[in-house]
Design an enzyme around this catalytic site. Structure first.
Site, mmCIF file in Angstrom:
data_model
loop_
_atom_site.group_PDB
_atom_site.id
_atom_site.type_symbol
_atom_site.label_atom_id
_atom_site.label_comp_id
_atom_site.label_asym_id
_atom_site.label_seq_id
_atom_site.Cartn_x
_atom_site.Cartn_y
_atom_site.Cartn_z
ATOM 1 N N LYS A 74 -28.514 105.015 -52.596
ATOM 2 C CA LYS A 74 -29.706 105.118 -52.664
ATOM 3 C C LYS A 74 -30.423 104.763 -51.227
ATOM 4 O O LYS A 74 -29.505 104.206 -50.425
ATOM 5 C CB LYS A 74 -30.365 104.091 -53.787
ATOM 6 C CG LYS A 74 -29.987 102.465 -53.339
ATOM 7 C CD LYS A 74 -30.927 101.780 -52.217
ATOM 8 C CE LYS A 74 -30.703 100.396 -52.063
ATOM 9 N NZ LYS A 74 -31.087 99.735 -50.882
ATOM 10 N N PRO B 229 -20.901 104.478 -47.247
ATOM 11 C CA PRO B 229 -20.636 103.377 -46.530
ATOM 12 C C PRO B 229 -20.667 101.943 -47.053
ATOM 13 O O PRO B 229 -21.495 101.722 -47.979
ATOM 14 C CB PRO B 229 -21.640 103.537 -45.291
ATOM 15 C CG PRO B 229 -22.260 104.827 -45.253
ATOM 16 C CD PRO B 229 -22.102 105.287 -46.715
ATOM 17 N N ALA C 259 -23.841 98.468 -46.241
ATOM 18 C CA ALA C 259 -24.710 99.156 -45.557
ATOM 19 C C ALA C 259 -26.160 99.210 -46.056
ATOM 20 O O ALA C 259 -27.030 99.905 -45.317
ATOM 21 C CB ALA C 259 -24.117 100.754 -45.383
ATOM 22 N N GLY C 260 -26.351 98.605 -47.055
ATOM 23 C CA GLY C 260 -27.869 98.616 -47.498
ATOM 24 C C GLY C 260 -28.175 99.875 -48.505
ATOM 25 O O GLY C 260 -29.325 100.410 -48.300
ATOM 26 N N ALA D 83 -26.653 100.375 -51.473
ATOM 27 C CA ALA D 83 -26.132 99.989 -53.039
ATOM 28 C C ALA D 83 -24.693 100.724 -53.271
ATOM 29 O O ALA D 83 -24.738 101.106 -54.775
ATOM 30 C CB ALA D 83 -27.163 100.481 -54.079
ATOM 31 N N GLY D 84 -23.898 100.730 -52.383
ATOM 32 C CA GLY D 84 -22.665 101.654 -52.950
ATOM 33 C C GLY D 84 -21.830 100.943 -54.025
ATOM 34 O O GLY D 84 -21.385 101.559 -54.853
ATOM 35 N N GLY D 85 -21.783 99.714 -53.867
ATOM 36 C CA GLY D 85 -21.003 98.853 -54.888
ATOM 37 C C GLY D 85 -22.026 98.728 -56.066
ATOM 38 O O GLY D 85 -21.190 99.053 -57.320
ATOM 39 N N SER D 86 -23.025 98.781 -56.149
ATOM 40 C CA SER D 86 -23.954 98.606 -57.408
ATOM 41 C C SER D 86 -23.845 99.982 -57.865
ATOM 42 O O SER D 86 -23.887 100.045 -59.369
ATOM 43 C CB SER D 86 -25.249 98.336 -57.002
ATOM 44 O OG SER D 86 -25.564 96.954 -56.337
ATOM 45 N N SER D 87 -23.992 101.218 -57.137
ATOM 46 C CA SER D 87 -23.850 102.328 -57.961
ATOM 47 C C SER D 87 -22.445 102.434 -58.699
ATOM 48 O O SER D 87 -22.477 103.238 -59.721
ATOM 49 C CB SER D 87 -24.117 103.521 -56.777
ATOM 50 O OG SER D 87 -24.039 104.913 -57.412
ATOM 51 N N ASP E 161 -29.461 95.395 -57.831
ATOM 52 C CA ASP E 161 -29.505 96.792 -57.665
ATOM 53 C C ASP E 161 -29.053 97.570 -58.640
ATOM 54 O O ASP E 161 -29.193 98.856 -58.849
ATOM 55 C CB ASP E 161 -28.978 97.239 -56.268
ATOM 56 C CG ASP E 161 -29.882 96.924 -55.132
ATOM 57 O OD1 ASP E 161 -31.032 96.583 -55.416
ATOM 58 O OD2 ASP E 161 -29.439 97.006 -54.035
#
Length: 294
Positions: free
Chosen positions: A11, A95, A98-99, A101-105, A137
Site C-alpha cells: 500500500k 521493500p 519501507a512504509g 505495509a509489506g509485513g501487514s499485507s 495496518d
C-alpha cells in the site's frame, strides 16, 4: 484444500495525518490508503506436524513467532481450533521496513489463506477484528483498495477506486523504525495537518489536480529530518514528470504518481541510473482484492 498460493499487495498513503495519542501509546490516525500492484507471494500447505513453519527468501526476516505471518497463523489456529500444522513459504518483493505495509499485507494474506484452505467461512468484518491484534495496518490489508483508515487503523471506510495510475516506487538504502518515527513526532499548533476531507472529495470527483494538491504526510517532518535523501528523491521524481511525489507511511519509500506512462518509464530509468535508491519499481494502483488467490 491442501495448499494455497496468494499475492499480498503493498500500500501507499495518499494522505497521512496523526490526530493524537491514546493513553496506551497508540497514535490516532486519519489516512487515505491505496493498494498498488507490487506484491509478495505466499504459499501455504497443511502439514501433519502440530507446528507453524516459515521459509522466506530474505535472510534478515525472522522465521519464528516474531514474523507477522507466524503471528497471523498462530492466532487463526488457536481461535478456530485448527489441529493441522501450517507451512508458509514467503517470497518477498515489497521493500522491507519501507512504509508500505509489506509485513501487514503478508499477515492479512495468511489469515485469508487459512480461511479459504480450512473452509472456515469467516466474514471479512470478523477477520478485520482479529487482524488489529496483529498490527494496526493489517485490517486495511484485509480490506484493501482505496480506503479511509481512522482510529489506530481499525476503523475503515471504503472509498471509490482512485483510478488506474502509474506509480513509481523508490526506496533508498536505509530502513526506518515506524515506532521511532511516531515517537519522535511532535504535534502542536505548528503541525501542518492534511485536509483529509478535501482529499476524499477529490477522489470521489476524480479531480486529480485537487488530489495532488491535498496529498500530504505529517510524518515527513520527522523522517526527512532524519534522512534528507527522501526529499531529494521526491524532488527528482517531480522534476522528471511526476504529478506528485510523497513519502509513504513512516518512510523511507517515496512514490510518484504519473498520469503519463512514458514519463513514468523515463523517470524510473533516471532514478535507477542515479543510484539514489536501492529498490526501484514501476507499478500501478490496484483497485481489486489485495490478497489474490493465484
Amino acid at each position: 484444500m491442501q495448499d494455497i498460493k496468494l499475492k499480498a499487495r503493498a500500500k501507499i498513503n495518499l494522505s497521512l495525518d496523526v490526530m493524537g495519542v491514546r493513553q496506551d501509546g497508540y497514535h490516532l490516525v486519519s489516512m487515505v490508503m491505496q493498494n498498488i500492484d507490487l506484491y509478495d507471494e505466499i504459499t501455504m500447505e497443511k502439514t501433519r506436524e502440530d507446528i507453524i513453519r516459515i521459509n522466506t527468501n530474505m535472510s534478515i526476516l525472522p522465521n519464528d513467532e516474531n514474523n507477522l505471518c507466524y503471528k497471523a497463523a498462530a492466532l487463526m489456529r488457536e481461535k478456530y481450533h485448527i489441529k493441522d500444522g501450517i507451512f508458509i513459504n514467503l517470497s518477498k518483493k515489497i521493500p522491507i521496513a519501507a512504509g508500505m505495509a509489506g509485513g501487514s499485507s503478508d499477515a492479512a494474506a495468511v489469515m485469508k489463506g487459512i480461511n479459504e484452505m480450512f473452509d472456515l467461512g469467516i466474514k471479512e468484518e470478523e477477520l478485520r477484528e482479529d487482524a488489529v491484534k496483529i498490527g494496526a495496518d493489517v485490517p486495511y490489508c484485509i480490506m484493501g483498495g482505496t480506503a479511509l483508515s481512522e482510529g489506530i487503523g481499525e476503523i475503515l471506510t471504503r472509498l471509490p477506486f482512485v483510478g488506474e495510475l502509474d506509480i513509481l516506487i523508490a526506496k533508498p538504502d536505509i530502513s526506518v523504525s515506524t515506532k521511532s518515527v511516531y515517537e519522535s513526532l511532535v504535534l502542536d499548533e505548528n503541525t501542518k495537518h492534511p485536509d483529509t476531507l478535501a482529499m476524499i472529495n477529490a477522489i470521489k470527483n476524480k479531480d486529480y489536480k485537487k488530489m495532488y494538491e491535498n496529498m500530504s504526510n505529517v510524518l515527513e517532518s520527522v523522517t526527512i529530518t532524519m534522512h534528507p535523501v527522501i526529499a531529494k528523491i521526491k524532488e527528482m521524481m517531480e522534476n522528471h514528470g511526476a504529478d506528485k511525489a510523497l513519502m509513504s507511511g513512516s518512510g523511507p519509500t517515496v512514490f510518484g504518481i504519473f498520469e503519463d506512462s512514458k514519463k513514468a518509464m523515463k523517470a524510473a530509468e533516471f532514478i535507477k541510473e542515479s543510484s539514489i535508491a536501492k529498490e526501484v519499481f514501476l507499478t500501478k494502483t490496484w483497485g481489486m482484492l489485495p490478497c489474490q488467490i493465484m
